[in-house]
Design a protein around this motif. Structure first.
Motif, PDB file in Angstrom:
ATOM      1  N   ARG A  27      13.409  -6.821  22.149  1.00 37.98           N
ATOM      2  CA  ARG A  27      12.063  -7.145  21.724  1.00 37.98           C
ATOM      3  C   ARG A  27      11.241  -5.876  21.621  1.00 37.98           C
ATOM      4  N   LEU A  28      10.453  -5.765  20.572  1.00 35.98           N
ATOM      5  CA  LEU A  28       9.624  -4.585  20.366  1.00 35.98           C
ATOM      6  C   LEU A  28       8.311  -4.715  21.119  1.00 35.98           C
ATOM      7  N   ARG A  29       7.916  -3.640  21.759  1.00 35.51           N
ATOM      8  CA  ARG A  29       6.630  -3.604  22.446  1.00 35.51           C
ATOM      9  C   ARG A  29       5.783  -2.513  21.818  1.00 35.51           C
ATOM     10  N   PRO A  30       4.621  -2.859  21.299  1.00 36.51           N
ATOM     11  CA  PRO A  30       3.771  -1.800  20.756  1.00 36.51           C
ATOM     12  C   PRO A  30       3.194  -0.962  21.881  1.00 36.51           C
ATOM     13  N   ASP A  31       3.180   0.357  21.710  1.00 33.67           N
ATOM     14  CA  ASP A  31       2.505   1.183  22.696  1.00 33.67           C
ATOM     15  C   ASP A  31       1.266   1.784  22.065  1.00 33.67           C
ATOM     16  N   SER A  32       0.491   2.515  22.827  1.00 31.53           N
ATOM     17  CA  SER A  32      -0.840   2.927  22.380  1.00 31.53           C
ATOM     18  C   SER A  32      -0.794   3.910  21.217  1.00 31.53           C
ATOM     19  N   ARG A  33       0.203   4.785  21.128  1.00 30.11           N
ATOM     20  CA  ARG A  33       0.207   5.782  20.060  1.00 30.11           C
ATOM     21  C   ARG A  33       0.939   5.325  18.823  1.00 30.11           C
ATOM     22  N   ASP A  34       1.711   4.243  18.894  1.00 33.49           N
ATOM     23  CA  ASP A  34       2.483   3.776  17.757  1.00 33.49           C
ATOM     24  C   ASP A  34       2.391   2.264  17.668  1.00 33.49           C
ATOM     25  N   SER A  35       1.246   1.795  17.174  1.00 35.22           N
ATOM     26  CA  SER A  35       1.024   0.349  17.167  1.00 35.22           C
ATOM     27  C   SER A  35       1.800  -0.354  16.069  1.00 35.22           C
ATOM     28  N   GLY A  36       2.237   0.356  15.047  1.00 28.51           N
ATOM     29  CA  GLY A  36       3.024  -0.262  13.993  1.00 28.51           C
ATOM     30  C   GLY A  36       2.173  -1.070  13.034  1.00 28.51           C
ATOM     31  N   LEU A  37       2.847  -1.738  12.128  1.00 23.70           N
ATOM     32  CA  LEU A  37       2.159  -2.514  11.115  1.00 23.70           C
ATOM     33  C   LEU A  37       2.647  -3.953  11.158  1.00 23.70           C
ATOM     34  N   PRO A  38       1.764  -4.919  11.410  1.00 23.71           N
ATOM     35  CA  PRO A  38       2.205  -6.303  11.504  1.00 23.71           C
ATOM     36  C   PRO A  38       2.733  -6.856  10.188  1.00 23.71           C
TER      37      PRO A  38
ATOM     38  N   ALA B  27       9.099 -11.900  14.762  1.00 25.41           N
ATOM     39  CA  ALA B  27       8.177 -12.966  15.140  1.00 25.41           C
ATOM     40  C   ALA B  27       6.741 -12.531  14.872  1.00 25.41           C
ATOM     41  N   PRO B  28       5.879 -13.456  14.483  1.00 23.35           N
ATOM     42  CA  PRO B  28       4.472 -13.100  14.266  1.00 23.35           C
ATOM     43  C   PRO B  28       3.865 -12.534  15.534  1.00 23.35           C
ATOM     44  N   GLY B  29       3.073 -11.497  15.378  1.00 28.70           N
ATOM     45  CA  GLY B  29       2.430 -10.876  16.529  1.00 28.70           C
ATOM     46  C   GLY B  29       3.178  -9.673  17.058  1.00 28.70           C
ATOM     47  N   THR B  30       4.450  -9.513  16.700  1.00 25.56           N
ATOM     48  CA  THR B  30       5.171  -8.317  17.123  1.00 25.56           C
ATOM     49  C   THR B  30       4.956  -7.232  16.079  1.00 25.56           C
ATOM     50  N   HIS B  31       5.063  -6.004  16.487  1.00 25.97           N
ATOM     51  CA  HIS B  31       4.821  -4.874  15.600  1.00 25.97           C
ATOM     52  C   HIS B  31       6.095  -4.089  15.382  1.00 25.97           C
ATOM     53  N   VAL B  32       6.149  -3.415  14.264  1.00 28.96           N
ATOM     54  CA  VAL B  32       7.266  -2.541  13.929  1.00 28.96           C
ATOM     55  C   VAL B  32       6.778  -1.115  14.110  1.00 28.96           C
ATOM     56  N   ASN B  33       7.584  -0.269  14.733  1.00 28.44           N
ATOM     57  CA  ASN B  33       7.122   1.095  14.978  1.00 28.44           C
ATOM     58  C   ASN B  33       7.222   1.961  13.734  1.00 28.44           C
TER      59      ASN B  33
ATOM     60  N   THR C 171       9.202   1.360  10.055  1.00 25.81           N
ATOM     61  CA  THR C 171       8.419   1.281   8.829  1.00 25.81           C
ATOM     62  C   THR C 171       8.886   2.354   7.848  1.00 25.81           C
ATOM     63  N   GLY C 172       9.143   3.554   8.360  1.00 21.54           N
ATOM     64  CA  GLY C 172       9.647   4.635   7.519  1.00 21.54           C
ATOM     65  C   GLY C 172      10.998   4.307   6.921  1.00 21.54           C
ATOM     66  N   THR C 173      11.866   3.691   7.705  1.00 24.35           N
ATOM     67  CA  THR C 173      13.176   3.301   7.204  1.00 24.35           C
ATOM     68  C   THR C 173      13.042   2.257   6.095  1.00 24.35           C
TER      69      THR C 173
END
Length: 91
Positions: free
Chosen positions: A1-12, A21-27, A31-33
């Motif tokens: 499971r992905l956990r967003p951290d403060s410096r890399d919140s990702g894009l929902p 799953a909705p609400g999880t973020h991709v780092n 996203t670059g891949t």
């Protein structure tokens, strides 16, 4: 499971594209891949049209999609070449 951290919140938005799953973020790396894959996939449409079906296809739209995917994708992934450029080519 992905956990967003403060410096890399990702894009929902990209989470849904990757089946997350909705609400999880991709780092940033994921996203670059995804952007790199989109940029490379532009040629997967162009090549068969041009060489297999011999259709006169302008290259500009495919080049635009390629560059719009590859440049930000490599920036988000932090490629080795970009690190070398930022350091002034010091190895």
């Amino acid at each position: 499971r992905l956990r967003p951290d403060s410096r890399d919140s990702g894009l929902p938005f990209f989470s849904s594209l990757l089946g997350r799953a909705p609400g999880t973020h991709v780092n940033k790396s994921q996203t670059g891949t995804l952007l790199l894959a989109i940029g490379v996939a532009a040629w997967l449409v162009y090549m068969p049209l041009k060489y297999a079906f011999h259709v006169e296809v302008p290259v500009a739209p495919f080049l635009a999609w390629h560059l719009l995917g590859v440049i930000p994708g490599s920036l988000l992934r932090g490629s080795r070449l970009l690190r070398l450029i930022r350091r002034g080519w010091q190895i």
